[in-house]
Design a protein around this motif. Structure first.
Motif, PDB file in Angstrom:
ATOM      1  N   ILE A  77      28.511 -22.268  10.649  1.00 17.21           N
ATOM      2  CA  ILE A  77      29.356 -21.713   9.590  1.00 17.21           C
ATOM      3  C   ILE A  77      28.492 -21.528   8.342  1.00 17.21           C
ATOM      4  N   GLY A  78      28.589 -20.360   7.740  1.00 18.07           N
ATOM      5  CA  GLY A  78      27.797 -20.032   6.562  1.00 18.07           C
ATOM      6  C   GLY A  78      26.576 -19.183   6.855  1.00 18.07           C
ATOM      7  N   ASP A  79      26.207 -19.050   8.142  1.00 13.67           N
ATOM      8  CA  ASP A  79      25.073 -18.196   8.506  1.00 13.67           C
ATOM      9  C   ASP A  79      25.390 -16.749   8.145  1.00 13.67           C
ATOM     10  N   SER A  80      24.404 -16.056   7.588  1.00 11.81           N
ATOM     11  CA  SER A  80      24.519 -14.616   7.374  1.00 11.81           C
ATOM     12  C   SER A  80      23.733 -13.930   8.474  1.00 11.81           C
ATOM     13  N   ILE A  81      24.385 -12.976   9.146  1.00  7.08           N
ATOM     14  CA  ILE A  81      23.791 -12.288  10.285  1.00  7.08           C
ATOM     15  C   ILE A  81      23.477 -10.859   9.875  1.00  7.08           C
ATOM     16  N   SER A  82      22.262 -10.418  10.197  1.00  7.75           N
ATOM     17  CA  SER A  82      21.878  -9.047   9.891  1.00  7.75           C
ATOM     18  C   SER A  82      21.147  -8.454  11.097  1.00  7.75           C
ATOM     19  N   LYS A  83      21.692  -7.349  11.613  1.00 11.44           N
ATOM     20  CA  LYS A  83      21.049  -6.640  12.714  1.00 11.44           C
ATOM     21  C   LYS A  83      21.257  -5.150  12.507  1.00 11.44           C
ATOM     22  N   ASN A  84      20.159  -4.428  12.490  1.00 15.06           N
ATOM     23  CA  ASN A  84      20.217  -2.981  12.299  1.00 15.06           C
ATOM     24  C   ASN A  84      20.290  -2.259  13.635  1.00 15.06           C
ATOM     25  N   ARG A  85      21.002  -1.154  13.664  1.00 16.93           N
ATOM     26  CA  ARG A  85      21.092  -0.312  14.855  1.00 16.93           C
ATOM     27  C   ARG A  85      19.684   0.147  15.234  1.00 16.93           C
ATOM     28  N   GLY A  86      19.355   0.083  16.511  1.00 18.76           N
ATOM     29  CA  GLY A  86      18.045   0.505  16.989  1.00 18.76           C
ATOM     30  C   GLY A  86      17.032  -0.625  17.065  1.00 18.76           C
ATOM     31  N   ASP A  87      17.364  -1.801  16.549  1.00 21.50           N
ATOM     32  CA  ASP A  87      16.478  -2.958  16.560  1.00 21.50           C
ATOM     33  C   ASP A  87      17.090  -4.026  17.462  1.00 21.50           C
ATOM     34  N   SER A  88      16.266  -4.729  18.217  1.00 18.79           N
ATOM     35  CA  SER A  88      16.801  -5.781  19.081  1.00 18.79           C
ATOM     36  C   SER A  88      16.794  -7.142  18.398  1.00 18.79           C
ATOM     37  N   ILE A  89      16.195  -7.222  17.217  1.00 19.97           N
ATOM     38  CA  ILE A  89      16.095  -8.487  16.493  1.00 19.97           C
ATOM     39  C   ILE A  89      17.304  -8.658  15.577  1.00 19.97           C
ATOM     40  N   GLU A  90      17.917  -9.829  15.692  1.00 17.16           N
ATOM     41  CA  GLU A  90      19.014 -10.214  14.816  1.00 17.16           C
ATOM     42  C   GLU A  90      18.450 -11.283  13.875  1.00 17.16           C
ATOM     43  N   TYR A  91      18.620 -11.092  12.584  1.00 15.94           N
ATOM     44  CA  TYR A  91      18.121 -12.044  11.595  1.00 15.94           C
ATOM     45  C   TYR A  91      19.270 -12.935  11.148  1.00 15.94           C
TER      46      TYR A  91
END
Length: 122
Positions: free
Chosen positions: A85-99
């Motif tokens: 809880i509290g994690d911010s998730i960022s993943k861009n279209r075309g990239d397989s890496i989720e930050y």
């Protein structure tokens, strides 16, 4: 006494041909899906575009007590990565890496590698 379900020779032949055609189509569809499943999964992963925060993680009694994650945009998904809880998730279209931004650190989650590990273990 004649049965209601008796068929003449030409009807039997037509039913056999129809059954073979239907069976062939089903076989080809199953073969195509199993052969291309990794490719289809990879395409689905690359299409994901997510920029949100984890606001809740809970067990759903109606879904066999599986863990679910609720995001700040209101969407709910099965928990497949140990988010907190509290994690911010960022993943861009075309990239397989989720930050995953957690406290003062950034975690990288390669979704395609996660799927490969899952497929190897099953």
């Amino acid at each position: 006494m004649e049965s209601i379900f008796e068929l003449d020779k030409s009807s039997k032949k037509a039913l056999i041909i129809l059954g073979l055609i239907f069976g062939s189509i089903v076989f080809l569809v199953i073969f195509y899906l199993s052969y291309n499943s990794n490719n289809l999964t990879k395409q689905q992963i690359l299409e994901i575009n997510r920029h949100e925060k984890v606001i809740d993680i809970y067990r759903d009694k109606n879904e066999h007590n599986f863990l679910f994650v609720k995001y700040s945009n209101g969407s709910v998904e099965l928990l497949d990565y140990p988010y907190k809880i509290g994690d911010s998730i960022s993943k861009n279209r075309g990239d397989s890496i989720e930050y995953i931004f957690r406290n003062d650190s950034v975690l990288k989650n390669n979704l395609i590698q996660q799927i490969r590990k899952y497929n190897l273990n099953n």
